[in-house]
Design an enzyme around this catalytic site. Structure first.
Site, PDB file in Angstrom:
ATOM      1  N   ASP A   1      -7.709   2.529   5.155  1.00 39.76           N
ATOM      2  CA  ASP A   1      -7.314   1.119   5.225  1.00 39.76           C
ATOM      3  C   ASP A   1      -9.041   0.404   5.979  1.00 39.76           C
ATOM      4  OD1 ASP A   1      -4.520  -0.683   5.178  1.00 39.76           O
ATOM      5  OD2 ASP A   1      -6.585  -1.709   5.599  1.00 39.76           O
TER       6      ASP A   1
ATOM      7  N   GLY B   1      -4.599  -5.787   6.590  1.00 41.72           N
ATOM      8  CA  GLY B   1      -3.635  -4.738   7.096  1.00 41.72           C
ATOM      9  C   GLY B   1      -4.063  -4.832   8.747  1.00 41.72           C
TER      10      GLY B   1
ATOM     11  N   TYR C   1      -5.776 -12.389  -9.649  1.00 46.63           N
ATOM     12  CA  TYR C   1      -5.029 -11.218  -9.077  1.00 46.63           C
ATOM     13  C   TYR C   1      -4.278 -10.519 -10.247  1.00 46.63           C
ATOM     14  CZ  TYR C   1      -1.233  -9.081  -6.185  1.00 46.63           C
ATOM     15  OH  TYR C   1      -0.521  -8.281  -5.626  1.00 46.63           O
TER      16      TYR C   1
ATOM     17  N   ALA D   1      -0.017   0.536  -7.449  1.00 49.25           N
ATOM     18  CA  ALA D   1       0.635  -0.785  -7.203  1.00 49.25           C
ATOM     19  C   ALA D   1       0.287  -1.921  -8.073  1.00 49.25           C
ATOM     20  CB  ALA D   1       0.379  -1.228  -5.860  1.00 49.25           C
TER      21      ALA D   1
ATOM     22  N   THR E   1     -12.950  -5.774  -6.424  1.00 44.67           N
ATOM     23  CA  THR E   1     -12.404  -4.965  -5.284  1.00 44.67           C
ATOM     24  C   THR E   1     -11.394  -4.158  -5.936  1.00 44.67           C
ATOM     25  OG1 THR E   1     -13.249  -6.111  -3.313  1.00 44.67           O
ATOM     26  CG2 THR E   1     -11.301  -4.205  -3.114  1.00 44.67           C
TER      27      THR E   1
ATOM     28  N   GLY F   1      -1.327  -1.639   5.670  1.00 43.17           N
ATOM     29  CA  GLY F   1      -0.745  -2.852   5.372  1.00 43.17           C
ATOM     30  C   GLY F   1       0.761  -2.841   5.514  1.00 43.17           C
TER      31      GLY F   1
ATOM     32  N   ILE G   1       3.392  -2.762   2.957  1.00 48.45           N
ATOM     33  CA  ILE G   1       4.093  -1.615   2.021  1.00 48.45           C
ATOM     34  C   ILE G   1       3.721  -0.342   2.725  1.00 48.45           C
ATOM     35  CG2 ILE G   1       4.793  -0.750   0.001  1.00 48.45           C
ATOM     36  CD1 ILE G   1       4.547  -3.715  -1.086  1.00 48.45           C
TER      37      ILE G   1
HETATM   38  N1  NAD Z   1       4.269  -7.387  -0.758  1.00 48.36           N
HETATM   39  C1  NAD Z   1       4.587  -7.775  -2.184  1.00 48.36           C
HETATM   40  O1  NAD Z   1       5.611  -8.362  -2.375  1.00 48.36           O
HETATM   41  C2  NAD Z   1       3.769  -7.423  -3.372  1.00 48.36           C
HETATM   42  C3  NAD Z   1       3.975  -7.876  -4.446  1.00 48.36           C
HETATM   43  C4  NAD Z   1       3.147  -7.448  -5.664  1.00 48.36           C
HETATM   44  C5  NAD Z   1       2.283  -6.645  -5.470  1.00 48.36           C
HETATM   45  N2  NAD Z   1       2.113  -5.901  -4.074  1.00 48.36           N
HETATM   46  C6  NAD Z   1       0.949  -4.737  -4.084  1.00 48.36           C
HETATM   47  O2  NAD Z   1       1.300  -3.967  -3.170  1.00 48.36           O
HETATM   48  C7  NAD Z   1       0.249  -3.344  -2.478  1.00 48.36           C
HETATM   49  C8  NAD Z   1       0.574  -3.425  -1.044  1.00 48.36           C
HETATM   50  O3  NAD Z   1       0.711  -4.807  -0.445  1.00 48.36           O
HETATM   51  P1  NAD Z   1       1.012  -5.439   0.711  1.00 48.36           P
HETATM   52  O4  NAD Z   1       2.202  -6.525   0.637  1.00 48.36           O
HETATM   53  O5  NAD Z   1       1.422  -4.211   1.571  1.00 48.36           O
HETATM   54  O6  NAD Z   1      -0.334  -6.166   1.269  1.00 48.36           O
HETATM   55  P2  NAD Z   1      -1.194  -5.747   2.440  1.00 48.36           P
HETATM   56  O7  NAD Z   1      -2.274  -6.929   2.342  1.00 48.36           O
HETATM   57  O8  NAD Z   1      -0.158  -5.864   3.856  1.00 48.36           O
HETATM   58  O9  NAD Z   1      -1.687  -4.303   2.201  1.00 48.36           O
HETATM   59  C9  NAD Z   1      -2.922  -4.143   1.649  1.00 48.36           C
HETATM   60  C10 NAD Z   1      -3.771  -3.213   2.147  1.00 48.36           C
HETATM   61  O10 NAD Z   1      -5.079  -2.835   1.552  1.00 48.36           O
HETATM   62  C11 NAD Z   1      -6.125  -2.830   2.561  1.00 48.36           C
HETATM   63  N3  NAD Z   1      -7.288  -3.128   1.970  1.00 48.36           N
HETATM   64  C12 NAD Z   1      -7.612  -4.209   1.184  1.00 48.36           C
HETATM   65  N4  NAD Z   1      -8.806  -3.959   0.610  1.00 48.36           N
HETATM   66  C13 NAD Z   1      -9.144  -2.828   0.790  1.00 48.36           C
HETATM   67  C14 NAD Z   1     -10.191  -1.847   0.678  1.00 48.36           C
HETATM   68  N5  NAD Z   1     -11.400  -2.507  -0.108  1.00 48.36           N
HETATM   69  N6  NAD Z   1     -10.380  -0.744   1.240  1.00 48.36           N
HETATM   70  C15 NAD Z   1      -9.315  -0.323   2.075  1.00 48.36           C
HETATM   71  N7  NAD Z   1      -8.322  -0.729   2.305  1.00 48.36           N
HETATM   72  C16 NAD Z   1      -8.275  -2.052   1.848  1.00 48.36           C
HETATM   73  C17 NAD Z   1      -5.627  -4.204   3.702  1.00 48.36           C
HETATM   74  O11 NAD Z   1      -6.315  -4.039   4.732  1.00 48.36           O
HETATM   75  C18 NAD Z   1      -4.169  -3.991   3.605  1.00 48.36           C
HETATM   76  O12 NAD Z   1      -3.757  -3.012   4.825  1.00 48.36           O
HETATM   77  C19 NAD Z   1      -1.219  -4.265  -3.048  1.00 48.36           C
HETATM   78  O13 NAD Z   1      -1.790  -3.521  -3.917  1.00 48.36           O
HETATM   79  C20 NAD Z   1      -0.387  -5.612  -3.664  1.00 48.36           C
HETATM   80  O14 NAD Z   1      -1.226  -6.062  -4.604  1.00 48.36           O
HETATM   81  C21 NAD Z   1       2.750  -6.249  -3.137  1.00 48.36           C
END
Ligand code: NAD
Length: 327
Positions: free
Chosen positions: A31, A36, A151, A119, A95, A10, A12
């Site tokens: 992942d 992602g 969420y 996270a 999930t 993903g 981050i």
């Molecule tokens: N980007 C932000 O501003 C932000 C803000 C608040 C919280 N977050 C948290 O940070 C984390 C990363 O977020 P991000 O922005 O990189 O989002 P993202 O969607 O790019 O990353 C999440 C990753 O998790 C993978 N994923 C989802 N469900 C899965 C599962 N059941 N098994 C395996 N992989 C799975 C997705 O394919 C993806 O690659 C998340 O937990 C999100 O809730 C992000």
């Protein structure tokens, strides 16, 4: 160091993978590629020390072994993005909560205590009136809240699980509440504003501002975010703590749109779209979000290296380079 990153394909997660590979660490990513993409980790696949499993964290057979192997674990895998949360109100709860529980059980079963970063999100601050979001503030989510809040509820359950495993089993677990992270590899597909604005400005299409645009956000570059996470994980005093990770400079969404149009030298105009039209009835926005950073700075001495203007310029340059390579 051995680093396990769930959700490492993903936005981050892939930045974390790059950060640790650059330091010579061994990195294992799992992942399911739901939000992602393989493209995010393509450049790492041939690197020694990098391993990728395409699997769901809920059923991944390699979890116990990887959790026992890791010195550090970043748990990023989750159902995210406002469009996905509204479309999948049950999956977001099941999930996110079950995935975290399974991971923590595996860490505990591993018999020792790697550094774990879980996270969470500034969304857990919910309907708060406070202008500045402090980690110790009471959290307000109305009963019978719309599914947009599922969420936040899922992440609050993850926080409670993490803190409970830290207290009961002495594990070193730090909860990080991210607040609007931006930067390379972020996609606009699931509702993230900055990549959407950048794409619209480059296509000279209207920048679509939802609501009246006076709502403010505080954006943090993902390269600052990963440095902050490394700082937190490296300090044992962060164990059992909840810490905001973000930037405390606020900007309205309208001003963000103007900044992007100006920097891109685009002929785009701004088009305001009512929330109802943008997201449907199950949505309500929050007006302001500025994280208090004193806890993060106290634990890590962290300072931001990227200003919003620099990130916007960098993302525009990258997007133009991508187009130039294709043409
Ligand atoms: N980007 C932000 O501003 C932000 C803000 C608040 C919280 N977050 C948290 O940070 C984390 C990363 O977020 P991000 O922005 O990189 O989002 P993202 O969607 O790019 O990353 C999440 C990753 O998790 C993978 N994923 C989802 N469900 C899965 C599962 N059941 N098994 C395996 N992989 C799975 C997705 O394919 C993806 O690659 C998340 O937990 C999100 O809730 C992000």
């Amino acid at each position: 160091m051995h680093v396990l990153i769930t959700g490492g394909a993903g936005f981050i997660g892939s930045q974390l993978a790059e950060y640790h590979l650059d330091r010579g660490d061994k990195v294992h990513v799992v992942d399911d590629l739901s939000t992602g993409s393989k493209e995010n980790i393509e450049e790492f696949l041939e690197k020694p020390g990098f391993h990728f499993d395409e699997s769901d964290i809920l059923t991944w057979p390699g979890l116990d072994k990887a959790a026992a192997w890791a010195d550090r674990i970043y748990h990023m895998a989750a159902v995210v993005g406002v469009y996905r949360v509204l479309a999948e109100p049950i999956k977001v709860l099941s999930t996110n909560i079950a995935g975290t529980e399974r991971l923590l059980r595996a860490v505990h079963a591993g018999g020792w205590s790697p550094q774990v970063i879980l996270a969470s999100t500034s969304e857990v601050y919910g309907h708060t009136e406070a202008r500045e979001l402090r980690e110790d503030a009471p959290l307000v989510i109305q009963s019978g809240a719309r599914s947009r809040w599922n969420y936040a509820v899922s992440k609050l359950a993850d926080e409670a699980l993490g803190l409970s495993y830290a207290r009961k089993h002495g594990l070193q677990i730090t909860i990080v509440r991210f607040c609007n992270t931006i930067g390379p590899r972020q996609t606009g597909r699931y509702g993230m504003v900055l990549p959407r604005f950048i794409a619209q400005a480059l296509r000279e299409e209207p920048l679509t501002v939802f609501g009246d645009g006076t709502q403010t956000r505080s954006f943090c570059d993902v390269r600052d975010t990963v440095a902050a996470l490394d700082g937190l994980a490296s300090n044992p005093a962060s164990g059992g703590e909840i810490v905001n990770v973000g930037n405390n400079r606020e900007i309205s969404i309208l001003d963000l749109a103007k900044l992007i149009i100006r920097t891109a030298e685009s002929a785009s105009r701004i088009q305001k779209i009512p929330y109802l039209q943008a997201y449907g009835e199950d949505f309500e926005d929050i007006t302001h979000r500025r994280p208090a950073l004193s806890k993060l700075i106290g634990l890590t001495g962290f300072r931001h290296m990227w200003s919003l203007e620099e990130t916007v310029q960098d993302l525009l340059d990258r997007a133009r380079n991508r187009v130039a390579k294709v043409v």
